[in-house]
Design a protein around this motif. Structure first.
Motif, PDB file in Angstrom:
ATOM      1  N   LYS A   1      11.528   7.330  -0.918  1.00 34.84           N
ATOM      2  CA  LYS A   1      10.857   6.067  -1.204  1.00 34.84           C
ATOM      3  C   LYS A   1      11.367   4.945  -0.301  1.00 34.84           C
ATOM      4  N   HIS A   2      12.041   5.304   0.802  1.00 34.22           N
ATOM      5  CA  HIS A   2      12.569   4.260   1.662  1.00 34.22           C
ATOM      6  C   HIS A   2      11.432   3.441   2.248  1.00 34.22           C
ATOM      7  N   GLU A   3      11.714   2.178   2.518  1.00 35.83           N
ATOM      8  CA  GLU A   3      10.738   1.312   3.181  1.00 35.83           C
ATOM      9  C   GLU A   3      10.972   1.388   4.683  1.00 35.83           C
ATOM     10  N   PRO A   4       9.945   1.642   5.475  1.00 39.92           N
ATOM     11  CA  PRO A   4      10.110   1.642   6.923  1.00 39.92           C
ATOM     12  C   PRO A   4      10.558   0.269   7.424  1.00 39.92           C
ATOM     13  N   GLU A   5      11.126   0.252   8.613  1.00 34.02           N
ATOM     14  CA  GLU A   5      11.541  -1.015   9.207  1.00 34.02           C
ATOM     15  C   GLU A   5      10.333  -1.944   9.329  1.00 34.02           C
ATOM     16  N   SER A   6      10.563  -3.205   9.000  1.00 35.97           N
ATOM     17  CA  SER A   6       9.445  -4.147   9.003  1.00 35.97           C
ATOM     18  C   SER A   6       8.830  -4.295  10.385  1.00 35.97           C
ATOM     19  N   SER A   7       9.626  -4.056  11.441  1.00 38.42           N
ATOM     20  CA  SER A   7       9.081  -4.180  12.786  1.00 38.42           C
ATOM     21  C   SER A   7       8.011  -3.145  13.073  1.00 38.42           C
ATOM     22  N   HIS A   8       8.025  -2.056  12.292  1.00 36.69           N
ATOM     23  CA  HIS A   8       7.027  -1.016  12.482  1.00 36.69           C
ATOM     24  C   HIS A   8       5.720  -1.349  11.761  1.00 36.69           C
ATOM     25  N   TYR A   9       5.749  -2.391  10.965  1.00 38.36           N
ATOM     26  CA  TYR A   9       4.581  -2.715  10.153  1.00 38.36           C
ATOM     27  C   TYR A   9       3.991  -4.055  10.588  1.00 38.36           C
ATOM     28  N   PRO A  10       2.947  -4.038  11.410  1.00 39.15           N
ATOM     29  CA  PRO A  10       2.297  -5.294  11.777  1.00 39.15           C
ATOM     30  C   PRO A  10       1.592  -5.899  10.563  1.00 39.15           C
ATOM     31  N   ALA A  11       1.164  -7.126  10.710  1.00 33.00           N
ATOM     32  CA  ALA A  11       0.493  -7.802   9.599  1.00 33.00           C
ATOM     33  C   ALA A  11      -0.704  -6.993   9.124  1.00 33.00           C
ATOM     34  N   ARG A  12      -0.840  -6.922   7.799  1.00 28.98           N
ATOM     35  CA  ARG A  12      -1.950  -6.161   7.217  1.00 28.98           C
ATOM     36  C   ARG A  12      -3.209  -7.007   7.214  1.00 28.98           C
ATOM     37  N   PRO A  13      -4.282  -6.519   7.805  1.00 29.55           N
ATOM     38  CA  PRO A  13      -5.496  -7.327   7.884  1.00 29.55           C
ATOM     39  C   PRO A  13      -6.327  -7.234   6.604  1.00 29.55           C
ATOM     40  N   ALA A  14      -7.015  -8.319   6.294  1.00 35.33           N
ATOM     41  CA  ALA A  14      -8.045  -8.284   5.259  1.00 35.33           C
ATOM     42  C   ALA A  14      -9.318  -7.710   5.878  1.00 35.33           C
ATOM     43  N   LEU A  15     -10.233  -7.303   5.021  1.00 31.23           N
ATOM     44  CA  LEU A  15     -11.474  -6.663   5.472  1.00 31.23           C
ATOM     45  C   LEU A  15     -12.669  -7.510   5.062  1.00 31.23           C
ATOM     46  N   GLU A  16     -13.592  -7.704   5.993  1.00 34.56           N
ATOM     47  CA  GLU A  16     -14.837  -8.414   5.714  1.00 34.56           C
ATOM     48  C   GLU A  16     -16.017  -7.540   6.128  1.00 34.56           C
ATOM     49  N   VAL A  17     -16.903  -7.285   5.189  1.00 35.86           N
ATOM     50  CA  VAL A  17     -18.111  -6.506   5.434  1.00 35.86           C
ATOM     51  C   VAL A  17     -19.306  -7.366   5.035  1.00 35.86           C
ATOM     52  N   GLU A  18     -20.192  -7.586   5.975  1.00 32.22           N
ATOM     53  CA  GLU A  18     -21.331  -8.495   5.740  1.00 32.22           C
ATOM     54  C   GLU A  18     -22.653  -7.801   6.091  1.00 32.22           C
TER      55      GLU A  18
END
Length: 525
Positions: A261-278
């Motif tokens: 359950k370890h958390e990966p290094e934050s540097s490996h995780y870019p900002a999580r994008p929101a999704l827009e569907v129109e």
């Protein structure tokens, strides 16, 4: 014709250097009997079906039939591997043609099978371009048209939506009154209460009896299975829709390695994008016939960490929607943005798990399969290997057992886990899952639920297309139900059943039990 089948001392393995997949199986089947072969993923169930069907010869033991003229109707675990013709009509006709029947009887048989399965509208469609549920219905209809003496069914409803599943369950019950049925299941919720169950564990037949007998004797627990969800709910063993039990360490495919359950290094995780569907519209080109409008004006937004279930009848557009969101299919019109980026800008960062994970496999070992993505993104080989080994552990595939395995030789459930490991190694920013629990045993489904919770907590948008109301209610707080290419419902999971019955979609077990108990809807939490 009187049917009987006797299996004596059956032993089989694919590799002489590996343990037996089936080790000393003995049982008998009589005319009109309905047998369920149950067990966890990798316990030998599908191998047993292949031996009964005559696709393999046992290395020890024997399979005895009462006659050489028994007709076996075999529905494989993966419906796409059973499709050989260019149209649904030709697919159903193929077996009848091989029986040498007159043309008029073949036409009548095909017409009857199409009507019975509700497939008339798909008559001229290419089976390979159907949804997983539609494809499975075609496989079942093709066998049903042959009127077999024995139905041999390997996870026959894994991809079928609940409404169609009820129809086929009724067909199986009616067939069992005059024919024999051998049915393979991994999900305890698919275990019928009154039928005889053969319980496999690590290639051995450890018990047989009714579901109630196996439950009371402790045999289900010994095999790593639990009672069906309604039984547990009534006994207070599962308290709420949101409860997901932790995998028991002894049930892991490699019991020496628990879920990390370890958390990966934050540097490996870019900002999580929101999704827009129109106003999204998307088409499918039929092999014969016009272009088919599959999505017709879908609009929704999803914030970081949001978990959304996509439900609806087979062919309603769930898989198509995921393909458009992943940038794999160009929409006719409308807009898809991950924050302000097109899907193509997130190449390698959108995790996509398909209905049939084998479609994406190409490497000679599981480890190479999982390493390929990071290597293709420019990750150094040592780091790619470390990511792959950790991804295998997190997916429940211990590297010491599975890293050197051929991915094409995995069971259906193991292949699905390998597909998750492939995506985990990429450290994605969003997940698009298509039927992620089809063919998985309960422990495997719980691992998927843990993955969804973990990735959601890190901010990933997660969309899960499927038919398992219990799993989707437990893991996704928001449901979007597709009908005729549009969103017929978009809201909280439980809200759609508060005014029923009649229900707009078959409810999960927890709602059915709450109704039995008389619990008012305002207390459904």
């Amino acid at each position: 014709m009187t049917l009987s089948l006797k299996v004596e001392g059956l032993r089989f393995r694919y590799d002489p250097e590996q343990p037996y997949v089936l080790d000393g199986i003995d049982f008998s089947l009589h005319e009109g009997e309905h047998i369920v072969v149950a067990g966890r993923n990798g316990s030998g169930k599908s191998t047993l079906a292949r031996l009964i069907a005559g696709l393999y010869e046992p290395q020890q033991g024997r399979i005895l039939w009462s006659s050489k003229h028994i007709r076996v109707g075999y529905v494989l675990q993966h419906p796409e591997t059973q499709m050989i013709a260019g149209t649904v009509e030709e697919e159903i006709a193929f077996g009848l043609e091989n029986q040498g029947l007159p043309t008029e009887l073949i036409r009548a048989g095909v017409d009857h099978a199409l009507r019975k399965a509700g497939l008339e509208a798909l008559r001229y469609r290419n089976p390979a371009r159907l949804s997983g549920g539609e494809m499975q219905r075609v496989a079942l209809a093709s066998v049903d048209a042959l009127d077999p003496d024995l139905w041999l069914l390997d996870e026959p409803t894994a991809y079928i939506d609940p409404l169609q599943r009820e129809i086929w369950e009724r067909t199986f019950r009616e067939s069992a009154s005059r024919k024999s049925v051998v049915r393979i299941v991994s999900d305890p919720d698919d275990l019928p209460p009154g039928d005889r169950v053969l319980l496999l564990h690590e290639g051995r037949l450890i018990a047989e009896g009714t579901l109630d007998e196996l439950y009371r004797s402790g045999a289900l627990e010994q095999a790593g299975m639990r009672p069906p969800r309604p039984v547990r709910l009534r006994n207070g063993q599962t308290a709420s829709t949101g409860h997901v039990a932790q995998p028991r360490q002894q049930e892991n495919d490699n019991s020496s390695e628990a879920l990390d359950k370890h958390e990966p290094e934050s540097s490996h995780y870019p900002a999580r994008p929101a999704l827009e569907v129109e106003r999204l519209r998307a088409d499918r080109k039929l092999l014969f016939g016009p272009v088919l409008r599959v999505l017709d004006g879908i609009t929704f937004h999803a914030g970081p960490g949001e978990r959304i279930a996509l439900v609806g009848p087979s062919g309603s557009g769930k898989s198509t929607l995921l393909e458009v969101l992943a940038g794999l299919l160009e929409p006719v019109s409308g807009r898809v943005r991950w924050e302000d980026k097109l899907p193509s800008a997130l190449h390698g960062r959108l995790a996509v798990t398909f209905q049939f994970p084998e479609r994406g496999f190409f490497a000679s070992t599981v480890l190479e399969e999982v390493m390929f993505g990071p290597l293709n993104l420019g990750v150094a080989r040592d780091e790619a290997r470390d990511r792959a080994m950790q991804a295998l552990r997190d997916a429940g595939l211990g590297p010491d057992r599975f890293a050197s395995r051929n991915p094409f030789e995995l069971s259906m459930g193991q292949a699905r886990r390998a597909a998750f490991a492939v995506q985990l190694a990429l450290q994605p920013v969003a997940w698009l899952m298509d039927e992620p629990t089809a063919g998985l045993d309960e422990e495997g489904a719980e691992r998927v639920a843990q993955l969804i919770a973990q990735e959601s907590a890190s901010g990933c948008v997660i969309l899960v297309a499927g038919h398992d109301s219990d799993f989707l209610t437990a893991t996704c707080e928001r449901w979007i139900r597709l009908e005729n290419g549009t969103a017929a419902y978009d809201g909280p999971a439980l809200k759609q059943w508060r005014d029923g019955p009649p229900d707009p979609w078959p409810p999960p077990a927890v709602v059915r039990v709450w109704r039995e108990e008389g619990r008012p809807p305002e207390q459904w939490t």
